[in-house]
Write an enzyme that holds these catalytic residues in place. Structure first.
Site, mmCIF file in Angstrom:
data_model
loop_
_atom_site.group_PDB
_atom_site.id
_atom_site.type_symbol
_atom_site.label_atom_id
_atom_site.label_comp_id
_atom_site.label_asym_id
_atom_site.label_seq_id
_atom_site.Cartn_x
_atom_site.Cartn_y
_atom_site.Cartn_z
ATOM 1 N N GLY A 158 0.803 -1.227 0.125
ATOM 2 C CA GLY A 158 0.124 -0.144 0.147
ATOM 3 C C GLY A 158 0.824 1.253 -0.057
ATOM 4 N N CYS A 159 0.264 2.268 -0.266
ATOM 5 C CA CYS A 159 0.831 3.520 -0.413
ATOM 6 C C CYS A 159 1.402 4.114 1.165
ATOM 7 C CB CYS A 159 0.123 4.808 -1.252
ATOM 8 S SG CYS A 159 -1.595 4.882 -0.236
#
Lengths: 344, 344, 344, 344
Positions: free
Chosen positions: B147-148
């Protein structure tokens, strides 16, 4: 009430003018600016066109200003405000300083963080976070109006500290501010093209609002504490969100946290308790004197997270200054401050 | 290499297309979208006009896609990716999933946070934070691309955790993201007028990137830990800044902290060590695969604060996916990712 | 005065609520929303928390609303407003409609551009561009409140048309609006990530404000004219700047142009004449009911260029509606509208 | 090819560095800055960290620079560029000047608008709007790279002027630019807090890009013409949209307009014809060298409206400069310029 503004061409001075334009009991007598003396207000701030016909005076005439005013708001840089404040106080004028010079009870703390000797240490100034120091403000001759980050952060944490619900040295404040907080002075950090679609922290561990927050929280804790404070620049003009972390003491229930906020702010007009689980948004306070609070219990880690949103130029500066002015003169605290937030 | 993208009309799919347009060794075969099957790419994304002549295919043809591709990037919602991933893996195609389905080694953790039963728990998927799991990625058949928020946060904290410099349960991550992180789906939270000059937190204590960060930091700590994670929405399109707080163990020197970063990332191209006292800014990574790191020691409180900036759509999604693709196929890791950041 | 708002959950309804919260002579009785009937205002618009305790009513109760109200503001979509307006008018309630249904004297023009049959063509409605139609508004039972682009554009051009200073068919209006003009309804065009750092035109030659501008300018010209009108979306929430081009008739002097503006607006509070050579900026009107005008003579081409700035939600919608309300009820036109613009 | 950049610390210099970092046939030898001589590039522009190890040289060493370079890009202020250009040209180095000094064939026009005597009027410089002057650029020793507004506007209007489809003196150009167009120099107009959520025109009728547009359109018309040009500042960093109005000559059909665009640009890579009825958006060109064109026929008024979108720092400055460099050296015109736009 006759009111003057000394040092009016920065954003806090400008915001004072905006707010006082709608204050039914404040008549603006003098407005000064050293850099623009003689200029018309409406020429510098066209948005105030049709509200003010004044031209800008100079600090040189401080005696005249003192004689003509019941109260003076000071918008000068730190170090300069106390020089003016001294003269005004001695002339019997009530003073509300929007800078740092009158915020610290211990002038040594001021001198350590601001690197200037204090020339008016015996002023008997009162710290003007209205909701928390209202009784002192009522009687004050000089009020040191709080900083923007500090207003948001202290209001967020005072209930928990006062009730003894958190570990004092666990406090971490991660604060985010719109670029107007950096003022109207030109710099690459406030250059549009640099800050647009950009985001960064600054002054980690060394921002001057740190000791101010510590002073107030120490008051409510009854013992000294040390906090971590990190400010960030956000690509917007107005607004502060302060995200405050602390470890709950063992056994503290969510209801006890709720109750602490209710007890301290249940009767306050300008502190809006959005409640446990709520997410204050800066835009919902824009242009208004509100501080919106929401809080969360992270049961996995035993922490409480308090979210606090204000308009940095209003509750974080000029609005709270007017609120203090109202309190000092026995007016309804909300006079001139009843505008609904400008959303969206 | 023949490459297809399954689920390409969200922002990560779009960003993959942008990056792969400049990748000399990836030939795009199929691009699918269930909502826009049959449409031309250039009609949906006019900025890619003159780069792609493809029309969008459907997942219905997954077998055909598998047969025609050496590798497939999956941009489907969680829960759907693993169904496609299973078919592709069984067909012998290498898979890089940009969603959450293949990020967790323990499928129970996945099921608890994502509320879906895992249908491909024996996939042998590898967590694709390239700098930290490169050897596993080399050999992987399926990569769960991180994920970011997690990419920014894990890269910030791994050096400290690995060297044992911090108190494990003191970690607090205050993360700020541009609105593209919320995707292309319409919602009031991503409505321009609502988020412009606005700022707020969301999902305090409950964001699904939390267990992903904990899984990785546990790997490097050698023992489980629990973190506080608070995401915020910032009024900009791209960029994440992760501000990470931790208490240093007694006696840890600033130099030991510096050394930990040097040791882990000294030879990495995409992790840029700005150094102690530095302030990474999201815009300095915009459009690029870099993660910029700066760190600060707050001696008053004994804490270390690490600042980590990335472009959430590049290093936080599509860029790292291409980086993993390069590693999986034995290419220079930087192939197609050498663009300088778009500043200002 | 007892006042209700029918259709209050769009941005114009919301802005009416913001403004009326500070109106000393308007008491809000009913507020309706079909999509959110029964919900509390403060739940939908947290920024209005502490201003309204109302819950939302339904249009179903229009008779009850009519009986309880002296005036009703309508914020319904076009086509729906006239159905409600008819019932309200027949019940003797004064109506201010913020949509298009009552803006056209010739219902055929309405039907041609809006593609709906007009069911209340004999309403005797008055076009509510207050400064230009004040006498009619005073006596009106129904006011069709002007559009946002039209307010800015008509105010800019009326002085020149009225004095016969320009070639009528040379008028080109290039207008730029913040995204709030597109409303609160979700669409990709108002999606934050799409419109941020973006700029585009839309509806060239076909925007529905075109015939509205032509109707008013025809009134002042005494003969029909046709204009070119091009709207643009600007990445900001509030504000319209209308850049209006026209060819001066031979022999028209700059002073004659100045005089035309002075003659028409010299006594107007809400039209601020910044003068020849001046550059109005939308932010200097933000949150206020002002229209700021500046004009330029391009001697090389013989054209006059008028620049007109407003806040599209205030002078372009809810503010002008309240201004009309004041005029209709014989109040000081400025009641509730004296806030200074929110700058910066 | 050995390349140097003289005057590299403004935004166009910075953008040149970004683009040339990905140019396979340009080796950067010298980079100069008078204000920052001796500083490292990566210190001034941290986003270029890992791309350049250069330190900044001084103009003092122009002879040395000339000797070491095949081509020099000049990013100096107007008036200064021609002094350097003269020396470089005499040393046999190819020069691409990004300022105004070499844009005008008639040095009197230059002197009238720029108020400086021209010291290199016999340079034989070529105007570098590549698509329209490609053959001249091929043979040029000195190229005057066009302005940002002018590139967007000339590309929009050249097809119509060339084919004689419009009334020459009916041209009105309403142009909108992001704030980076105002440069990196500090000013209140580029101060974040002032320009955020703000919009205004400037220099109406007097902007220096006016004669540049007139010069090029006169070339294609075969007779002189005069235009109205109005620039606006938009609250975003990058992007220009030029909205161009003209009256069609009697009898000109929409198809004739379409054909004019096809004929001139059908084979061009960097001009993307979105077609009649299309709406170019600046963001769809961001970071790229594309110019996107859409056009509309307003049958009610007999006008054609052309919409032209570019990234002002790329096709409007550094990108087109590199395009010219490629043409001058016989390289594929697209070398180093093949990046897809950064959207969203």
């Amino acid at each position: 009430m006759k009111v003057s503004i000394v040092g009016a061409t920065g954003y806090t001075g400008e915001e004072l003018l905006r707010i006082l334009a709608g204050h039914p009991q404040a008549e603006i007598i003098h407005i000064t600016s050293e850099s623009r003396t003689g200029a018309a207000i409406a020429g510098i701030y066209p948005h105030l066109n049709s509200f003010y016909q004044h031209t800008l005076d100079s600090l040189q005439d401080l005696d005249k200003i003192a004689a003509a005013s019941d109260a003076v708001f000071i918008g000068l840089p730190h170090g300069h405000a106390m020089a003016a404040g001294k003269i005004l106080a001695e002339a019997g004028v009530k003073v509300i300083d929007l800078g740092a010079d009158y915020r610290f009870r211990d002038s040594k703390v001021y001198e350590q963080w601001y690197k200037v000797p204090h020339v008016h240490a015996d002023a008997g100034a009162v710290y003007g976070l209205t909701e928390l120091y209202r009784e002192q403000v009522k009687a004050a001759a000089i009020v040191g109006n709080p900083g923007c980050y500090t207003t948001a952060s202290i209001l967020a944490l005072a209930p928990l500290v006062k009730r003894g619900l958190i570990e004092l040295n666990s406090v971490i404040i991660d604060a985010k501010s719109g670029v107007s907080g950096a003022g109207r002075g030109l710099s690459l950090n406030s250059h549009f093209t640099e800050m647009f679609e950009n985001l960064k922290a600054y002054n980690v561990g060394g921002h001057r609002h740190t000791p101010e927050i510590e002073q107030a929280l120490t008051d409510f804790a009854g013992q000294p504490l040390t906090i971590s404070f990190t400010p960030h620049l956000i690509p917007m003009a107005r607004g502060i969100l302060s995200t405050c972390y602390a470890s709950l003491k063992a056994g503290v229930t969510p209801e006890a946290v709720d109750e602490a906020f209710q007890a301290l702010y249940g009767g306050e007009y300008f502190v809006r308790l959005l409640g446990r689980g709520a997410y204050p948004a800066t835009k919902q306070t824009r242009g208004s004197n509100f501080c919106d609070l929401g809080w969360h219990i992270d049961e996995r880690t035993g922490r409480v997270i308090v979210l606090s949103a204000i308009d940095n130029l209003v509750k974080g500066a000029a609005g709270q200054a007017v609120q203090n002015f109202n309190v000092m003169f026995g007016l309804d605290e909300r006079t001139g401050l009843l505008q609904a937030p400008l959303y969206p």
